[in-house]
Design a protein around this motif. Structure first.
Motif, short mmCIF file in Angstrom:
data_model
loop_
_atom_site.label_atom_id
_atom_site.label_comp_id
_atom_site.label_asym_id
_atom_site.label_seq_id
_atom_site.Cartn_x
_atom_site.Cartn_y
_atom_site.Cartn_z
N VAL A 106 3.33 15.73 17.91
CA VAL A 106 4.40 15.17 17.48
C VAL A 106 4.68 13.63 17.97
N GLU A 107 4.17 13.34 18.93
CA GLU A 107 4.02 11.83 19.37
C GLU A 107 3.18 11.18 17.98
N CYS A 108 2.10 11.69 17.90
CA CYS A 108 1.58 11.03 16.79
C CYS A 108 2.49 10.90 15.41
N TYR A 109 3.01 11.91 14.98
CA TYR A 109 3.87 11.91 14.04
C TYR A 109 4.82 10.78 14.15
N LYS A 129 -3.17 0.41 -3.76
CA LYS A 129 -4.24 0.91 -2.61
C LYS A 129 -3.40 1.97 -1.80
N ILE A 130 -4.28 2.93 -1.57
CA ILE A 130 -3.69 3.81 -0.18
C ILE A 130 -4.33 3.27 0.95
N SER A 131 -3.37 3.31 1.86
CA SER A 131 -3.51 3.17 3.18
C SER A 131 -3.21 4.27 4.10
N TRP A 132 -3.94 4.34 5.19
CA TRP A 132 -3.49 5.41 6.29
C TRP A 132 -3.92 5.08 7.79
N GLU A 133 -3.24 5.93 8.53
CA GLU A 133 -3.71 5.68 9.91
C GLU A 133 -3.93 6.94 10.63
N GLU A 134 -4.68 7.14 11.52
CA GLU A 134 -5.30 8.42 12.11
C GLU A 134 -4.47 8.50 13.77
N CYS A 135 -4.60 9.40 14.34
CA CYS A 135 -3.85 9.31 15.54
C CYS A 135 -4.60 10.85 16.19
N GLU A 136 -5.03 10.44 17.32
CA GLU A 136 -5.91 11.90 18.04
C GLU A 136 -4.74 12.74 18.55
N PRO A 176 -0.79 17.68 9.05
CA PRO A 176 -1.46 17.55 10.58
C PRO A 176 -2.56 18.66 10.69
N LEU A 177 -2.94 19.62 9.80
CA LEU A 177 -3.99 20.50 9.73
C LEU A 177 -3.83 21.41 11.08
N SER A 178 -2.47 21.83 11.52
CA SER A 178 -2.47 22.42 12.95
C SER A 178 -1.00 23.26 12.71
N THR A 179 -0.98 24.45 12.99
CA THR A 179 0.26 25.13 12.81
C THR A 179 1.19 24.66 13.84
N GLY A 180 0.83 24.42 15.05
CA GLY A 180 1.62 24.27 16.19
C GLY A 180 2.27 22.81 15.86
N ASP A 193 0.81 -1.18 0.06
CA ASP A 193 0.01 0.05 -0.22
C ASP A 193 0.77 1.24 -0.05
N GLN A 194 0.10 2.36 -0.57
CA GLN A 194 0.99 3.74 -0.42
C GLN A 194 0.60 4.27 0.90
N TYR A 195 1.13 4.25 1.96
CA TYR A 195 0.73 4.48 3.46
C TYR A 195 1.07 5.85 3.60
N VAL A 196 0.08 6.64 4.12
CA VAL A 196 0.20 8.14 4.54
C VAL A 196 -0.43 8.22 6.25
N ALA A 197 0.14 9.11 6.67
CA ALA A 197 0.00 9.36 8.07
C ALA A 197 -0.91 10.71 8.39
N LEU A 198 -1.83 10.41 9.18
CA LEU A 198 -3.01 11.58 9.45
C LEU A 198 -3.24 11.88 10.96
N PRO A 199 -2.18 12.53 11.39
CA PRO A 199 -2.53 12.91 12.79
C PRO A 199 -3.58 13.77 12.97
#
Ligand SMILES: Nc1ncnc2c1ncn2[C@@H]1O[C@H](COP(=O)(O)OP(=O)(O)OP(=O)(O)O)[C@@H](O)[C@H]1O
Ligand SMILES: Nc1ncnc2c1ncn2[C@@H]1O[C@H](COP(=O)(O)OP(=O)(O)OP(=O)(O)O)[C@@H](O)[C@H]1O
Ligand SMILES: [Mg+2]
Ligand SMILES: [Mg+2]
Lengths: 283, 300, 278, 411, 352
Positions: D59-62, D43-50, D77-81, D2-8
Motif C-alpha cells: 500500500v505504501e508503494c502504491y 514513451k512508457i515510463s514506470w517506476e518500481e517499488c519493493e 501488484p501481482l499480490s492478492t494481499g 510519458d505514459q507512466y505506470v506504477a509497478l509495486p
C-alpha cells in the motif's frame, strides 16, 4: 603486632621495586555519561597483597574490572590512562589473554555457572591451562582441601547452592587457573566469619608459599588491613589515601570510618545513637 | 482403521520429524553454547544450500568440489558473524542478541539472493527420493530411501555433537558461556574464538540440513521457513539438549502427521500449522523446560 | 589532607534501651520444620519461635539452611514437614501472597531488586498491597487513583528520607553500588509497613560505617514501628550487639537458641561456627 | 510526456522468483515498445517499488508511486494481499488496476468494480476449465461420474476461492471431490500425500502457490503417486515450480493462459534487448519462461489498452487513468492484433466490456517434460461460464451491498 | 544550555510524578501535538498521510501493545499479529451483526475480544518462561489465522474469506479522506498512549515491571503473578486488537487473514526492540524506524541506477545490517539513545 612492622618495611622496598601491576591515571565512564573513576593510580608489587578499600560505590569493583578488561561487557569505557602488568600494557588484551598471563579475577556477586555442577564450575576455571587429567585432579584436590564444603556439594548444580557456597566456588574457580596474580572482589561477602578467616588465611598462604600477588577490594576493612601489605582508599572514584597497611590501620580517620573504632575503642552497634555522616577527605 | 496405513503415517511422520530435528540441532548448538536464540538458522540453511547449488549451477562445479568450498564459505561466515555481530554484543540481554540474529537473517537472505539470484534450483544428491523397494516388498510399507539416509545423517550428527558437549573441555566451556558471559570471560574462556568455531559448526550443520532439505524440496527461499518447523521441536525437546532435538523431532513429526490424517478431516484440515505448537505448549505446561532441557534455575 | 568539616549529626527518634522495649508474646512459631531438595536436607526438624517486637537472629555456617528457613517463613519454599503458627493460625506452609498480605516482608541475600526500575518505583512496589484502585482508574489517573498514588508517594518519600537515599531516588537500581542496593531493598520491605521483617544478610558487603548506619535503621524500625525482625547475618559483632535472641543452625539442624550471651558460650556453637570465642 | 505506470513489485523474499520473472517480462516489453518509438510516439515510463509481497508495504508503494510523474495511470501488484489493500483507493484515485490471473474473481463485474481488471481469466473460470479438461481427458463430461478428484489447496483465501465452482460441478457431474488443505508455506506435505494415496483419486488438482508446489510434486514422488494424475493451477505451473524437483515433475501438467513456445516477439526481446544488454532479467535462461511470458502478456494488454484509449481520446499523447480505464474496458486483442505484435496464440483473444472485465476465460494445459513446458491442449479451453457468471453476479452484488455501491457502468 | 532542569523545583509529589517533569519536555510535546493536529493535515501530502503517517501511528499502537507485554511485563510474544487480527475481525463482525453500533465502540469491543484471546493464550505464561514462551506464542499466531480461514462465520461467509472493512462514520461524519482518517487514528493513538503511560507510572505498571525483573521477589512482595501476567496479556492484546482494527479500517480497507501473518508479528517485535524495550517513546521511535527505513532505503536504492533486483536485495541487507548496527550502538534501543542524548545536552558544554 610484629607483622605490621614487616609490612611497613615491605612497603618501603616495594616503592623501589618495579610494580608487578600498575594502574596509571585511569578514567572510566559508564554508558557514555556516568564518570566513575576520575584518574585512579595504584601499584601492586610482586608477591604482595594490596587492599583496595572504600565505601559503597567508590569504584572498587570498577577498578578491578578495568584491570581485567571485563569493563567492556558493561558498557564502560576507559577514556584515559593505562594498565600495565609485568611491564606490558594490558588494557587492550582480552580477558583470556590476561588469564593466560596469570591474572585472574574473582568477580563480585559470585557469578557461578548456575547450570554446571560445582565441580564443573571449578574445571572451567582451568580452561586456559591445558592441564592433564592428573594435574586437574590435583588442583581440584587443592581447592577441596581449602574448601571442604565444596567437596560435599561437588555434584550439585551451582545455581542451587547457598550464597556462601557459591562464593567459595567462585574463589576456587579462580584458583584453578593457577594465577600469579588474583583480583579479588569482596571475598568475604556473605561468608561465615570462620570461613572468612580461612579465606584470608588461604590468601596469605598462596601469597607466601606460591608467591601469588593479590589486589583485593574489600569492605571488611579490619581483616583486609590485617592481611594486606599495602592499602589504597578510594572515595568517589579517586584515591584519597594510600600507605602501608599498618600505617592505615593506625590512622585515626581510617579507624573511625573504616574500622569502627574511635578513641574510646570499639563501640557496640546498639549504641550508635546517631546516623553517621561520612567526613570527606575531599569535598 | 487400516493398520498398514497407520504405520505408514507413523513412519512418514517420524522421518519428517528427523528432518525437523536436523534444523533444530543448529538452534540447539548455538543456544546451548551462548544462550543466543539464533533466528538466522533458517537463513543459514538457505544460504548454505544456495551457495552449494549456485556453484554447481553457475560455475559448473561438481558437487564434490562445491561442498568443500561451501564448507569454507560457511566457516568464513561463522567467523564474520562472531566478529561483526556477537563480539560487540557480549553480555547483552538475550532479547537483544535474539534481535541481532533477526537482523542477521535479513542480511544473509539478501546476500544469498544478491550473489546467486532469486531463481530456484534443484539439488540432486546421489540418493533418490523414491519409496524404498526393499521395504515395499518386504513389509508392504512405503518409506522413502532418502528419508532413511537423512535419519542416519541426523543420528550421526547428534551423537557427535552430544559427545562434544558432554565429554570435552570445550563443551563444558560452552555451557558455562551460556550461563554467564561475563563470568566465562573472567575465567579466561576465549569467548570470541569459541563463538567463531561454534558458528562455523552451526554453519556446517546448516549446510547438511540445507542439502537434505534442498534435495527434498528444491533450493529456494522457502528453505528459510523450515526453521518454523524446527521451533516446536525445540521447545518440546528443550532448547539445550541435542537428544532432545531428535526425540522432540520424532514426537512432533509423528503426532502432527497423525493429527492431520486422523483429526484434520474432522475440523477442516490444515491443522499442521498450529498443532505442533499447541502440542509443545501443552507439554511445556507439564515440563516448562521441555523434555530434556536444563531446568530453569529460579532461586533467591 | 583532611578537611575537618563538622560532623553532621542527625538526631534519631528517641531510642529506648532494650530493657525498656516491650517484647510481646510469640507471634511466629515454627514447629518441627523439615525441608529437603532431592537428597539435600536443608532443614531438619527445626523449631523456634519469634516474639513480637524482638530482634531475632539466625546464624550458622554457609549452607546451614538459614536462607531456606526464611524462605519457608514467607512461603517461597514449602516444607515437607512441620507446622507454622503465625498470629495464632496454624498452617502447613505459607504462601507468598498470604505471607505478604499478613504482614511479612523481607529482603534477600542475593539482592532481588527490580533492576529496571528506579529506586522510587522499587520502594513504591512495596506498597502495592495497600493500594486499592483498579487498573482502569490507574489508566485514567483520575481522582481517587491519583490521590492514592500521591498518598503512597508520601509514604515512600518518608522511607527514602529515613534511609537517606534522597539523592538516588530517580536512579535505576541496576546502576547502584551493592551497598546502596541493599539499602533500597530494605526500603522496599519497609514500605509494606510489615509486622515481621525478614532480613537476609542485610549488611553483607558493607564497611563498618555503613553497617553502623544499617544497624541504626534496623533498631529504629524495631523501635519506632514496633516491627519484629528476623535477621540473618554473618557479622558476629552486629548479631551479638543488636539481637535479643539468636538461633544457630548447622547443617540444617538447630544447635543453639538463646540470648546472645548464651549462644556465645555454647560449646556446640563455638565448634560449628564461631571458632574461638570472641 | 510519458505514459507512466506504477509497478509495486517484489524481487526479494519468498516469492522473489515469480516476481522477478513477471515484472522482468513487463519491463522488457515496455522497453521494446519504447525502442520502436512508444505507443503512437508516447514513451512508457514506470517506476518500481519493493513490496516484499507484504500488503502494508504494498500500500505504501502504491501511494508513493501513484502521484509520481504526474500520476500513475495503471498499477499491477501481482499480490492478492496488496490488491485488496489498494482496492478501495482505486476509484477515488482513478487508477485502474489489473489483477491478471489472481485476486477477486467477482471483480470481473465492471459495474461494481469499475477500476479492477482481472484480465484474461479468473480463478472461477480456471476451476471450471480444469473440470472441463478432466472431463475431456476422460472421454466426456459424463465419464466424470464416480471419479475421485482431490482438491489439494493452499490453506488461504486463494486456495478456497474455487470451492463454490468445484462444489457445484461435483454435484452436477457426480464426481467425488475431496478437499485437502496444506498449511502455508507448505514445506511439509507428507500427511496430505499419504491421505491422497489412501484415497487413491483419479486426479489431483494442485491449487498451490510458491514453495508449496515443488514440495507437492516431490512428496508425490516420494509416495509413489503418479505425476500424470496431477493438474496444477497456473500459479503452480512455472519453471520455478518444477525445476527444483528435478525429474520428479516429469509428466506433471498445469493450467496456463500463455501458450509456451517461440514467438517473433520473444525473439525480438532476445535480440533487441538482451543482446544489447538492456534486458531486465539477470539470468538469460529465464527469457520466455512462464512468469516472464506472463509479464510480457500483461504488458501487451496494457499497451493495447493505451492504444485503444488513445484512439478515443487523442493519439500521440498520454492518457489519464480514467481514460486508461476506458481503454481497458474496450480491449479487443484479437488474433490479427496478436499477429501484428508477433505474439499470435501466446495468449487467448481478449475482448473486454463493462460487464466483463475479464475478457476471455480461456486457458490451456501444459505439461512438463523434464526440461520445459509444452502445451498439450491445442485449443483454448473454456469451462462452464454460465455457472461462473451466476456466482460472480451473486458475489459482486453482496459486495456492492456491503459497500453501498450502486452497480453501474462507468462512462 | 537550553535544556536545563536547574531551577525547576518540584513543590509537590504531584508535580514530580508528571509524565514530563521537565518544562522543556512539556513544551516540546505540546508543540509536537499542535503540529501533528494542525499543521500536518494542512501540509502533508495524501501520500505522507495515508501511506506513512497512518501506518506509522497504527504500528506505534501495536508496538506499544507489545511493549506493554514484552517490555514492561517481560513476556516475549511472537503472536502480536494474531491479536491484531482478532481485533480487526471482531470489530468487523460486531459492525456487520449489530447494525447501528457506533464504530468506535466496535473498535473497543474488538479490542476486548482480542483481550479475551490474549488472556486465554496468556495462561501458559504462568509456567513457561523466556524463549519457550516466545516460541509457544506462535501457537496463537497460527491458530488464530487458521480459525479465521476455517470458520466462515468469522468472515461473514464471504466467498473469498476476505473482509471488507465498513466505512468509518462517526456521528454522521464520514472519515474517508486521508487527513480525516489520520486525525482519527492520531486521536485514538494519542489517547491510548496517554492511558498506557498512566498505567505504567502507577501500580499496575510497577507490578508488570516487578514481574519482569524478578518474579519470585514480586510474589514475595505481594503481587499476584497470575493476575499481573494475565492483565498484561489482556491490556497488551487490547492495544494490539485496536491497532488491528485500525489497520483494517483506517489503512487497508479490505483484509485477508494472511495480512496478519507471522511476518507482521515480527515487524512489530522489531519496532519494540529497536525502539526500546520498556519505553513508550521507544514504541513510537521503533515504529518510525521500521516504517520509514524500508521506504527510505527503497528510494535510495532505486535512485542509483542499479538493476532492481540488486537494489532490492541490497535494501534487505542494509536493513538487516542497520538493525544490528543500532543494537550494537545501543542495545536498549533508540529511546535510550535519545535519553543519553538528552543527558549529554543537559551537561553540555561539559563532557561529563
Ligand atoms: N554498569 C554500570 N552502569 C552505570 N553505572 C555503573 C555501572 N556499574 C557501576 N556503576 C556506578 O559506578 C560507581 C562505582 O561502582 P563500583 O561497583 O565500582 O563500586 P564499589 O566500590 O565496588 O562499591 P561496592 O562496595 O558497593 O561494591 C557507582 O556509583 C555505580 O553506580
Ligand atoms: N532450591 C534449592 N534447591 C536445591 N538445593 C537448595 C535449594 N535451596 C537451598 N538448597 C541447599 O540447601 C542448603 C541450605 O541453603 P541456604 O541457602 O539456606 O544456606 P544458608 O544458611 O543461607 O547459607 P549462606 O550463609 O551461605 O547463605 C544448601 O546446601 C543449599 O545448596
Ligand atoms: Mg563492588
Ligand atoms: Mg543464605
Amino acid at each position: 603486632m610484629n607483622h605490621a612492622a614487616n609490612t611497613a618495611n615491605a612497603a618501603a622496598t616495594a616503592a623501589a621495586a618495579a610494580p608487578y601491576l600498575s594502574v596509571n591515571n585511569v578514567e572510566v565512564i559508564y554508558d557514555h555519561v556516568i564518570l566513575v573513576l576520575k584518574g585512579v593510580s595504584l601499584q601492586v608489587p610482586q608477591g604482595k597483597i594490596v587492599a583496595l578499600l572504600g565505601a559503597n560505590g567508590a569504584g572498587k569493583s570498577t577498578t578491578l574490572k578495568t584491570i581485567s578488561t571485563l569493563l567492556r561487557g558493561e558498557r564502560g569505557d576507559v577514556t584515559k590512562g593505562e594498565v600495565q602488568f609485568k611491564g606490558e600494557r594490558i588494557d587492550q588484551l582480552t580477558p583470556n589473554e590476561l588469564v593466560k598471563r596469570g591474572l585472574s579475577q574473582v568477580m563480585e556477586g559470585r557469578h557461578c555457572f548456575g547450570h554446571l555442577s560445582i565441580e564443573e564450575n571449578l574445571l572451567t576455571g582451568a580452561y586456559t591451562r591445558n592441564a592433564s587429567r592428573a594435574e586437574l585432579k590435583e588442583s581440584l584436590e587443592k581447592v577441596y582441601h581449602y574448601f571442604p564444603r565444596l567437596r560435599e556439594r561437588r555434584t550439585s548444580q551451582a545455581g542451587y547452592t547457598s550464597g556462601g557456597e557459591q562464593q567459595m566456588c567462585a574463589i576456587g574457580r579462580a584458583l584453578m587457573a593457577k594465577p600469579s596474580m588474583i583480583l579479588l572482589d569482596e571475598p568475604s561477602m556473605g561468608i561465615a566469619p570462620q570461613i572468612v578467616e580461612e579465606i584470608f588465611g588461604i590468601v596469605k598462604d598462596l601469597n607466601s608459599k606460591e608467591n601469588v600477588s593479590f589486589l583485593l577490594a574489600e569492605q571488611n576493612t579490619s581483616i583486609a588491613l590485617r592481611y594486606a601489605d599495602f592499602g589504597y582508599i578510594l572515595e568517589n572514584g579517586r584515591v584519597v589515601m594510600e600507605g602501608a597497611a599498618a600505617e592505615l590501620s593506625a590512622n585515626e580517620d581510617v579507624k573511625e570510618f573504616y574500622l569502627g573504632v574511635s578513641g574510646a575503642g570499639r563501640k557496640s552497634f546498639r549504641d550508635m545513637k546517631f546516623y553517621r555522616r561520612r567526613k570527606r577527605w575531599l569535598a | 482403521m487400516n493398520l498398514n496405513f497407520f504405520f505408514e503415517v507413523l513412519i512418514g511422520g517420524l522421518l519428517s520429524g528427523v528432518m525437523y530435528a536436523l534444523v533444530a540441532i543448529g538452534f540447539v548448538l548455538i543456544y546451548k553454547a551462548s544462550g543466543v536464540f539464533n533466528f538466522a538458522q533458517g537463513a543459514m540453511v538457505f544460504f548454505a544450500a544456495l551457495t552449494c547449488v549456485g556453484m554447481v549451477d553457475q560455475f559448473g562445479f561438481s558437487l564434490w568440489l562445491a561442498v568443500p568450498l561451501t564448507i569454507v564459505v560457511m566457516i568464513i561466515l561463522g567467523i564474520a558473524i562472531e566478529r561483526v555481530v556477537l563480539r560487540p554484543l557480549v553480555n547483552q540481554p538475550e532479547i537483544t542478541l535474539f534481535m541481532a540474529t533477526i537482523g542477521l537473517a535479513f542480511f544473509i537472505e539478501g546476500l544469498a539472493q544478491l550473489v546467486w539470484g532469486a531463481q530456484v534450483h534443484k539439488l540432486e544428491l546421489p540418493i533418490e527420493d523414491v519409496p524404498s523397494e526393499y521395504l515395499m516388498e518386504k513389509f508392504n510399507i512405503l518409506v522413502s530411501q532418502f528419508d532413511i539416509m537423512a535419519a542416519g545423517v541426523c543420528a550421526l550428527l547428534v551423537t557427535s555433537l552430544a559427545l562434544l558437549f558432554s565429554q570435552t573441555k570445550v563443551g563444558r566451556a560452552l555451557r558455562a558461556v551460556a550461563d554467564d558471559h561475563q563470568a566465562a570471560l573472567a575465567v579466561g574462556i576465549p569467548l570470541q574464538r569459541i563463538w567463531a568455531v561454534l558458528w562455523a559448526v552451526a554453519g556446517l550443520v546448516a549446510l547438511v540440513a540445507g542439502m537434505l532439505w534442498g534435495a527434498r524440496n528444491g533450493v529456494q527461499f522457502a528453505l528459510t521457513f523450515v526453521a518454523l518447523k524446527a521451533l516446536p521441536v525445540l521447545i518440546l525437546g528443550g532448547f539445550t539438549s541435542m537428544p532432545g532435538a531428535i526425540v522432540g523431532g520424532l514426537i512432533i513429526g509423528a503426532t502432527e502427521k497423525m493429527a492431520e490424517v486422523y483429526i484434520g478431516p474432522l475440523v477442516g484440515g490444515g491443522i499442521e500449522g498450529w498443532f505442533p505448537y499447541v502440542l509443545a505448549l501443552l507439554f511445556l505446561l507439564v515440563r516448562p523446560e521441555g523434555l530434556f532441557g536444563e531446568k530453569i534455575i529460579r532461586r533467591i | 589532607m583532611l578537611m575537618n568539616e563538622p560532623e553532621t549529626r542527625f538526631e534519631a527518634a528517641p531510642a529506648n534501651d532494650s530493657g525498656g522495649r516491650k517484647i510481646g508474646p510469640v507471634i511466629l512459631d515454627m514447629q518441627n520444620i523439615s525441608l529437603s531438595f532431592g537428597g539435600v536436607r536443608a532443614l531438619t526438624d527445626i523449631s523456634f519461635n519469634v516474639k513480637q517486637h524482638e530482634i531475632r537472629a539466625i546464624i550458622g555456617p554457609n549452607g546451614a539452611g538459614k536462607s531456606s528457613m526464611l524462605n519457608v517463613i514467607n512461603g517461597v519454599y514449602r516444607p515437607q514437614q512441620g507446622e507454622i503458627i503465625y498470629r495464632g493460625q496454624h498452617r502447613k506452609n505459607m504462601d507468598c501472597y498470604a505471607a505478604a498480605k499478613s504482614g511479612i516482608a523481607r529482603t534477600f541475600q542475593n539482592i532481588a531488586l527490580f533492576k529496571g526500575m528506579t529506586v522510587l518505583d522499587n520502594i513504591m512496589t512495596g506498597r502495592n498491597l495497600k493500594m486499592k484502585s483498579n487498573f482502569l482508574m490507574q489508566a485514567l489517573y483520575w481522582g481517587p487513583a491519583r490521590r492514592e498514588e500521591i498518598e503512597h508517594r508520601v509514604k515512600a518519600e518518608e522511607i527514602i528520607d529515613f534511609l537517606e537515599i534522597q539523592a538516588i531516588r530517580k536512579t535505576p537500581v541496576g546502576r547502584l553500588p551493592y551497598g546502596l542496593q541493599k539499602r533500597v531493598e530494605l526500603g522496599r520491605a519497609l514500605a509494606a509497613e510489615p509486622e515481621i521483617l525478614l532480613l537476609d544478610e542485610p549488611m553483607a558487603g558493607m564497611n563498618v560505617e555503613e553497617k553502623q548506619d544499617m544497624c541504626r535503621f534496623i533498631l529504629d524500625v524495631n523501635d519506632q514501628f514496633g516491627t519484629t525482625i528476623v535477621l540473618i547475618e554473618h557479622d558476629m559483632g552486629v548479631v551479638m550487639d543488636i539481637s535479643d535472641r539468636v538461633v544457630v543452625l548447622d547443617y540444617g539442624k538447630k544447635i543453639g537458641d538463646g540470648t546472645p550471651d548464651e549462644v556465645r558460650t555454647n560449646q556446640d556453637v563455638i565448634n560449628a561456627y564461631l571458632g574461638v570465642a570472641e | 510526456d510519458d505514459q507512466y505506470v506504477a509497478l509495486p513489485s517484489y524481487r526479494v523474499g519468498p516469492y522473489a522468483a515469480g516476481g522477478s520473472g513477471f515484472y522482468g517480462g513487463i519491463i522488457d516489453y515496455f522497453n521494446l515498445v519504447n525502442l520502436s518509438g512508444g505507443v503512437n510516439g508516447v514513451k512508457i515510463s514506470w517506476e518500481e517499488c519493493e513490496t516484499e509481497y507484504n500488503p502494508s508495504r504494498g500500500v505504501e508503494c502504491y501511494e508513493r508511486l501513484k502521484t509520481k510523474n504526474g500520476g500513475a495511470t495503471m498499477v499491477e501488484p501481482l499480490s492478492t494481499g496488496v490488491a485488496y489493500g489498494v482496492l478501495d483507493r482505486l476509484a477515488t484515485d482513478k487508477i485502474p488496476m489489473t489483477t491478471i490471473g489472481y485476486g477477486r474473481s467477482d471483480a470481473a463485474n465492471g459495474k461494481v468494480f469499475p477500476y479492477v481488471f482481472p484480465l484474461i481469466t479468473s480463478y472461477w473460470n480456471q476451476a471450471a476449465a480444469m473440470i472441463k479438461y478432466l472431463g475431456d481427458k476422460n472421454g466426456g463430461m459424463d465419464k466424470l461420474k464416480g471419479k475421485k478428484i482431490v482438491h489439494l489447496y493452499h490453506d488461504s483465501a486463494f486456495g478456497k476461492e474455487p470451492m463454490p465452482v468445484l462444489d457445484a460441478l461435483s454435484k452436477q457431474y457426480g464426481f467425488e471431490l475431496i478437499k485437502i488443505p496444506v498449511t502455508p508455506p507448505g514445506t511439509e506435505q507428507q500427511s496430505q500425500w499419504l491421505q491422497i494415496r489412501q484415497a487413491n483419486p483419479d486426479h489431483v488438482i494442485l491449487w498451490g502457490w510458491g514453495a508449496m508446489n515443488a514440495v507437492a510434486i516431490k512428496t508425490a514422488q516420494r509416495n509413489g503417486f503418479p505425476r500424470e494424475k496431477m493438474l496444477g493451477v497456473w500459479w503452480a505451473g512455472s519453471e520455478e515450480d518444477t525445476v527444483p524437483t528435478g525429474d520428479a515433475a516429469k509428466g506433471y501438467s498445469a493450467m496456463t493462459f500463455n501458450t509456451p513456445g517461440s514467438y517473433p516477439l520473444m525473439d525480438d526481446i532476445h535480440k533487441k534487448l538482451y543482446d544489447a544488454g538492456k534486458g531486465n532479467l539477470a539470468d538469460r535462461s529465464r527469457i520466455g519462461s512462464v512468469y516472464h511470458m506472463r509479464g510480457v502478456s500483461a504488458a501487451i494488454l496494457w499497451v493495447e489498452a493505451m492504444r485503444t484509449a488513445q484512439e478515443k481520446f487523442g493519439k500521440g499523447k498520454p492518457v489519464t487513468g480514467e481514460q486508461m480505464r476506458w481503454g481497458l474496458e474496450h480491449l479487443n486483442v484479437d488474433e490479427a492484433r496478436q499477429k501484428a505484435i508477433g505474439a499470435l496464440g501466446m495468449l487467448p483473444v481478449v475482448k473486454t466490456s463493462c460487464d466483463d472485465h475479464e475478457g476471455s476465460g480461456a486457458v490451456k494445459v501444459q505439461q512438463w517434460d523434464g526440461k520445459k513446458w509444452n502445451a498439450i491442449t491445442p485449443n483454448w479451453i473454456i469451462g462452464d461460464k454460465a455457472l461462473t457468471r451466476k456466482l460472480l453476479e451473486e458475489s459482486s452484488a453482496a459486495y456492492a451491498a456491503e459497500k453501498k455501491i450502486t452497480p453501474a457502468c462507468a462512462k | 544550555m537550553l535544556y536545563r532542569e536547574a531551577g525547576q523545583f518540584k513543590t509537590s509529589y504531584q508535580a514530580d510524578s508528571q509524565i514530563f517533569p521537565i518544562l522543556q519536555d512539556r513544551i516540546a510535546l505540546l508543540s509536537l501535538l499542535v503540529v501533528a493536529i494542525v499543521v500536518v493535515p494542512q501540509l502533508a501530502s495524501a501520500y505522507t498521510l495515508s501511506a506513512i503517517l497512518i501506518p506509522f501511528l497504527i504500528f506505534s499502537l501495536a508496538a506499544l501493545g507489545l511493549n506493554i507485554l514484552t517490555g514492561y511485563a517481560g513476556q516475549l510474544s511472537l503472536g502480536t499479529a494474531a491479536f491484531m487480527a482478532v481485533g480487526a475481525f471482531a470489530s468487523y463482525n460486531f459492525i456487520a451483526r449489530l447494525p447501528g453500533l457506533p464504530i468506535l465502540l466496535a473498535f473497543v469491543l474488538g479490542g476486548l475480544s482480542a483481550a479475551m484471546v490474549g488472556i486465554a493464550f496468556g495462561l501458559p505464561s504462568l509456567r513457561i518462561r523466556g524463549f519457550y514462551l516466545a516460541a509457544s506464542t506462535l501457537a496463537t499466531q497460527f491458530f488464530v489465522v487458521w480459525c479465521l480461514t476455517k470458520i466462515p462465520y468469522l468472515t461473514n461467509y464471504s466467498t473469498s474469506g476476505v473482509i471488507t472493512a465498513q466505512k468509518i462514520v462517526i456521528f454522521g461524519y464520514s472519515f474517508d479522506t486521508p487527513a480525516s482518517k489520520y486525525l482519527l487514528v492520531l486521536a485514538v493513538v494519542a489517547l491510548m498512549a496517554l492511558l498506557a503511560k498512566n498505567m505504567i507510572r502507577s501500580n499496575v505498571g510497577r507490578s508488570w515491571m516487578a514481574v519482569r525483573d524478578m518474579d519470585v521477589a514480586a510474589e514475595v512482595i505481594g503481587f499476584r503473578l497470575m493476575r499481573t501476567k494475565l492483565l498484561a496479556f489482556a491490556v497488551s492484546s487490547f492495544y494490539c486488537g485496536v491497532a488491528g482494527a485500525l489497520y483494517a479500517y483506517a489503512y487497508l480497507g479490505t483484509v485477508e487473514p494472511e495480512a496478519y501473518s507471522l511476518d507482521l508479528s515480527f515487524r512489530i517485535l522489531f519496532m519494540v526492540i529497536i525502539g526500546g524495550v520498556g519505553s513508550v517513546l521507544g514504541s513510537f521511535l521503533g515504529a518510525a524506524f521500521i516504517v520509514l527505513l524500508p521506504v527510505f532505503l527503497n528510494i535510495v536504492a532505486h535512485s542509483f541506477a542499479l538493476p532492481t533486483s540488486v537494489a532490492s536485495n541490497l535494501e534487505l541487507m542494509v536493513f538487516g545490517a542497520l538493525i544490528i548496527f543500532f543494537l550494537i550502538v545501543e542495545p536498549h534501543g533508540l529511546a535510550r539513545l535519545w535519553q543519553i542524548a538528552k543527558e549529554k545536552l543537559r551537561l553540555w558544554p561539559f563532557p561529563h
